[in-house]
Design an enzyme around this catalytic site. Structure first.
Site, PDB file in Angstrom:
ATOM      1  N   HIS A   1       0.803  -1.229   0.000  1.00  0.00           N
ATOM      2  CA  HIS A   1       0.000   0.000   0.000  1.00  0.00           C
ATOM      3  C   HIS A   1       0.839   1.283   0.000  1.00  0.00           C
ATOM      4  CE1 HIS A   1      -3.413  -2.526   0.226  1.00  0.00           C
ATOM      5  NE2 HIS A   1      -3.583  -2.590   1.524  1.00  0.00           N
TER       6      HIS A   1
ATOM      7  N   HIS B   1      -9.723   1.976   0.493  1.00  0.00           N
ATOM      8  CA  HIS B   1      -9.654   0.903   1.484  1.00  0.00           C
ATOM      9  C   HIS B   1     -10.750   0.978   2.535  1.00  0.00           C
ATOM     10  CE1 HIS B   1      -7.652  -2.329   3.624  1.00  0.00           C
ATOM     11  NE2 HIS B   1      -6.719  -2.353   2.697  1.00  0.00           N
TER      12      HIS B   1
ATOM     13  N   GLU C   1     -11.376  -3.759  -3.038  1.00  0.00           N
ATOM     14  CA  GLU C   1     -10.503  -2.699  -3.539  1.00  0.00           C
ATOM     15  C   GLU C   1     -10.352  -2.852  -5.052  1.00  0.00           C
ATOM     16  OE1 GLU C   1      -6.993  -3.101  -0.731  1.00  0.00           O
ATOM     17  OE2 GLU C   1      -8.476  -4.508   0.034  1.00  0.00           O
TER      18      GLU C   1
HETATM   19  C1  BGC Z   1      -4.534  -6.490   1.921  1.00  0.00           C
HETATM   20  C2  BGC Z   1      -4.371  -7.287   3.179  1.00  0.00           C
HETATM   21  C3  BGC Z   1      -3.877  -6.372   4.254  1.00  0.00           C
HETATM   22  C4  BGC Z   1      -4.859  -5.253   4.429  1.00  0.00           C
HETATM   23  C5  BGC Z   1      -4.349  -4.253   5.416  1.00  0.00           C
HETATM   24  C6  BGC Z   1      -5.526  -5.425   2.181  1.00  0.00           C
HETATM   25  O1  BGC Z   1      -5.665  -4.641   1.033  1.00  0.00           O
HETATM   26  O2  BGC Z   1      -4.933  -7.295   0.850  1.00  0.00           O
HETATM   27  O3  BGC Z   1      -3.460  -8.334   2.998  1.00  0.00           O
HETATM   28  O4  BGC Z   1      -3.697  -7.048   5.464  1.00  0.00           O
HETATM   29  O5  BGC Z   1      -5.049  -4.601   3.214  1.00  0.00           O
HETATM   30  O6  BGC Z   1      -5.291  -3.903   6.304  1.00  0.00           O
END
Ligand code: BGC
Length: 369
Positions: free
Chosen positions: A122, A196, A334
């Site tokens: 991310h 998210h 997402e």
């Molecule tokens: C990911 C997860 C991750 C989470 C974080 C998601 O987009 O796919 O693996 O733990 O984000 O909160």
């Protein structure tokens, strides 16, 4: 850091257009003020922070017209800054993982902060979810909403190019929540923006989402290795727990001993949308909550959607209404390009070059039946 306790948005009437209205939400440790903007239209009410572009509340009615906040979050800025698993935030520069925190573009290797096992997740240690955004009322076209802007300097979190990003949060007259992304760069780079929000259509803090029914228009998904990096295969969902082509409860197969369910501790996988990358948003996902009757449909221009069933929520966080979030108390969908695309030339490209404009749109529509 000063913080202010807040209740979820109460204004906005049912169905009318309200806002945008700006209030102070809190102050970062360095003295930067953080605002909370509220806006409503067509029965949908949105609360947005200038920190991370975070959707702090998203209220929609059930089949009896009763409102609930269907997005997980916090009521204190301090919690967003110190312990948020990306609740409600804009994700960038690169949604999901880049293997080994490194990629090569035009023969040059770039190094990113590693913040998830051996990988970069991310956007790195301080991604767009932890940055300040300039927010103003949305002034283009129909609908009411907010325009958020952020400039990420060349080399930010290891990524090349000055990236100028604009994200519009638009509420349409019928209450659809439309997210429009745009970005430009002055050097070749990679970009994969997403959002998210963790949803619980029965209301945040109301329990698990395992009874929600989910339909994803995807015949394939991208299996992952033990660090959640795609293997490169586009595997068929048929005869696996990943088959959501017909609506089924999220919980139906979540305890299946399929090796990919084990790898993700539940669902944490990118689904390859049958519609592919499209110029306009096309339907991809429908989620329905049986008790309240709330339904959310997602249409997107993106070729993939990461379905994350909140596997790492572990009861250590208390959310907006004071209830503790446990595993599967929320889910994320997402819309994005596939994880780790820079290492997979066969995946749709995430490269952005000077002179090009990155554009992506995802629409969440809410109804109750
Ligand atoms: C990911 C997860 C991750 C989470 C974080 C998601 O987009 O796919 O693996 O733990 O984000 O909160």
């Amino acid at each position: 850091m000063t913080v202010r306790r807040r209740a979820v948005m109460a204004a906005g009437g049912s169905g009318g257009v309200g806002g945008p209205v700006k209030e102070r939400f809190g102050t970062l440790a360095d003295g930067t003020p953080v605002d909370r903007w509220t806006v409503s239209a067509g029965g949908t009410r949105l609360g947005v922070l200038s920190y991370g572009g975070i959707v702090q509340s998203l209220e929609v009615p059930d089949r009896h017209g009763r409102y609930a906040n269907v997005s997980l979050g916090f009521e204190r800025l301090e919690d967003y800054v110190s312990r948020s698993p990306y609740f409600g935030a804009i994700i960038g520069r690169y949604g999901n993982r880049i293997a080994g925190g490194t990629f090569t573009l035009d023969g040059r290797q770039y190094h990113l902060p590693v913040n998830d096992g051996p990988n970069s997740l991310h956007g790195g240690t301080k991604g767009f979810d932890k940055r300040m955004w300039d927010v103003e009322p949305y002034a283009q076209g129909p609908g009411t909403g907010l325009t958020l802007r952020h400039v990420s300097p060349d080399g930010d979190m290891g990524y090349p190019g000055t990236l100028r990003v604009r994200v519009d949060y638009v509420l349409t007259p019928r209450g659809d929540f439309r997210i429009q992304y745009e970005a430009t760069t002055d050097r070749p780079t990679v970009v994969n923006l997403t959002h998210h929000t963790y949803f619980n259509l029965a209301g945040e803090g109301s329990g698990t989402i395992l009874d929600h029914t989910l339909r994803i228009a995807a015949s394939r998904y991208t299996p992952v290795d033990s660090t959640l990096i795609p293997t490169g295969e586009l595997a068929r969902v048929a005869h696996t727990p990943f088959d959501f082509r017909t609506a089924k409860p999220i919980g139906r197969d979540i305890r299946d001993a399929h090796p990919q369910v084990l790898a993700g501790s539940g669902y944490d996988h990118n689904f390859v949308l049958d519609k592919g990358l499209t110029g306009t948003p096309q339907h991809a996902v429908t989620v329905a909550e049986p008790v309240t009757g709330r339904v959310m449909k997602i249409a997107t221009t993106e070729p993939g959607v990461q379905f994350y069933s909140g596997n790492f929520l572990d009861g250590s966080l208390a959310g907006t209404s004071g209830k503790v979030y446990r595993q599967s108390d929320g889910f994320c969908l997402e819309a994005q390009h596939f994880p780790d695309s820079p290492h997979h030339p066969s995946f749709p490209s995430t490269v952005l070059r000077p002179g090009e404009t990155y554009r992506s749109t995802t629409v969440h529509s809410f109804t109750a039946r």
